[in-house]
Each structure stands twice: as structure tokens, then as C-alpha cells.
Design a protein around this motif. Sequence first.
Motif, PDB file in Angstrom:
ATOM      1  N   SER A  59       6.234   0.874   9.280  1.00 26.26           N
ATOM      2  CA  SER A  59       6.374  -0.455   9.884  1.00 26.26           C
ATOM      3  C   SER A  59       6.889  -1.459   8.864  1.00 26.26           C
ATOM      4  O   SER A  59       6.768  -1.253   7.650  1.00 26.26           O
ATOM      5  CB  SER A  59       5.041  -0.951  10.447  1.00 26.26           C
ATOM      6  N   GLY A  60       7.436  -2.540   9.392  1.00 27.42           N
ATOM      7  CA  GLY A  60       7.872  -3.624   8.529  1.00 27.42           C
ATOM      8  C   GLY A  60       6.708  -4.239   7.780  1.00 27.42           C
ATOM      9  O   GLY A  60       6.827  -4.589   6.605  1.00 27.42           O
ATOM     10  N   GLU A  61       5.578  -4.358   8.457  1.00 23.27           N
ATOM     11  CA  GLU A  61       4.394  -4.913   7.823  1.00 23.27           C
ATOM     12  C   GLU A  61       3.941  -4.051   6.648  1.00 23.27           C
ATOM     13  O   GLU A  61       3.571  -4.568   5.594  1.00 23.27           O
ATOM     14  CB  GLU A  61       3.248  -5.057   8.842  1.00 23.27           C
ATOM     15  N   ALA A  62       3.978  -2.731   6.825  1.00 27.40           N
ATOM     16  CA  ALA A  62       3.605  -1.814   5.742  1.00 27.40           C
ATOM     17  C   ALA A  62       4.598  -1.909   4.582  1.00 27.40           C
ATOM     18  O   ALA A  62       4.219  -1.813   3.413  1.00 27.40           O
ATOM     19  CB  ALA A  62       3.517  -0.382   6.265  1.00 27.40           C
ATOM     20  N   ALA A  63       5.863  -2.137   4.908  1.00 31.70           N
ATOM     21  CA  ALA A  63       6.875  -2.294   3.863  1.00 31.70           C
ATOM     22  C   ALA A  63       6.601  -3.543   3.034  1.00 31.70           C
ATOM     23  O   ALA A  63       6.632  -3.498   1.799  1.00 31.70           O
ATOM     24  CB  ALA A  63       8.272  -2.362   4.484  1.00 31.70           C
ATOM     25  N   LEU A  64       6.296  -4.657   3.691  1.00 28.34           N
ATOM     26  CA  LEU A  64       6.005  -5.894   2.969  1.00 28.34           C
ATOM     27  C   LEU A  64       4.747  -5.757   2.123  1.00 28.34           C
ATOM     28  O   LEU A  64       4.690  -6.270   1.001  1.00 28.34           O
ATOM     29  CB  LEU A  64       5.885  -7.061   3.945  1.00 28.34           C
ATOM     30  N   ALA A  65       3.755  -5.041   2.643  1.00 33.20           N
ATOM     31  CA  ALA A  65       2.530  -4.804   1.865  1.00 33.20           C
ATOM     32  C   ALA A  65       2.845  -3.978   0.619  1.00 33.20           C
ATOM     33  O   ALA A  65       2.335  -4.257  -0.473  1.00 33.20           O
ATOM     34  CB  ALA A  65       1.473  -4.107   2.726  1.00 33.20           C
ATOM     35  N   ALA A  66       3.698  -2.959   0.758  1.00 39.58           N
ATOM     36  CA  ALA A  66       4.076  -2.128  -0.390  1.00 39.58           C
ATOM     37  C   ALA A  66       4.825  -2.954  -1.435  1.00 39.58           C
ATOM     38  O   ALA A  66       4.595  -2.807  -2.638  1.00 39.58           O
ATOM     39  CB  ALA A  66       4.934  -0.946   0.070  1.00 39.58           C
ATOM     40  N   LEU A  67       5.693  -3.843  -0.973  1.00 41.32           N
ATOM     41  CA  LEU A  67       6.474  -4.682  -1.891  1.00 41.32           C
ATOM     42  C   LEU A  67       5.607  -5.673  -2.660  1.00 41.32           C
ATOM     43  O   LEU A  67       5.978  -6.110  -3.744  1.00 41.32           O
ATOM     44  CB  LEU A  67       7.561  -5.425  -1.121  1.00 41.32           C
ATOM     45  N   LYS A  68       4.466  -6.017  -2.119  1.00 42.13           N
ATOM     46  CA  LYS A  68       3.554  -6.932  -2.824  1.00 42.13           C
ATOM     47  C   LYS A  68       2.897  -6.263  -4.026  1.00 42.13           C
ATOM     48  O   LYS A  68       2.485  -6.937  -4.961  1.00 42.13           O
ATOM     49  CB  LYS A  68       2.475  -7.447  -1.873  1.00 42.13           C
TER      50      LYS A  68
END
Length: 93
Positions: free
Chosen positions: A36-45
Motif C-alpha cells: 500500500s501507499g501508506e506502507a510505502a510512506l511508513a517505510a520511507l520514514k
Amino acid sequence: MKQRILFVDDEVEVLDGLQRSMWVMRDIWDLEFVTSGEAALAALKTRHFDAVVTDLRMPRMTGMELLAELAHHYPRVGRIILTVAMDRKTVNE
């Protein structure tokens, strides 16, 4: 140092296929796969990625929404669309 690439697609089968096909690049690229996009943003953090490869059509956060977030918050991360079919209307949405 290996390049870190994040793949994003809501279909687990697609991610599994990508992971299998990219296996030969494991010595060159450090690959991560999320659904998911949300999981991608969490990984990028928490981790640096050199590029994000995303599907366009996903529920909740579309690929275009994810790319817009990346451009705003992570402008140095490469952004790549991976999709089966695309028309100009889809890209402009």
C-alpha cells in the motif's frame, strides 16, 4: 553501496512475481516490497530508498497520490510507475 528500491502494489501476486524476477539483481539492489501507499510512506520514514516503483491503481491511496507525496516530502527519491494499462485520463486523475 547497493541501491535501495521500494516496490508498491496492492496485489500480493504481482509483488511476488516482481520479487522472483528481480532476484538476480540481489547483489546490486536492496529490494523491499509493500502492499500500500501508506506502507510505502511508513517505510520511507525509517529507511532511505533511492527509488520507488508503484502501481497506479490501488485502493485508499492511488499510485498518483503516492507519487505526489514522494515529490513533496522526498524529492530526491526516484519515482517510477509500473502498471499494466495506462491512458492519459488515468494519469491526470
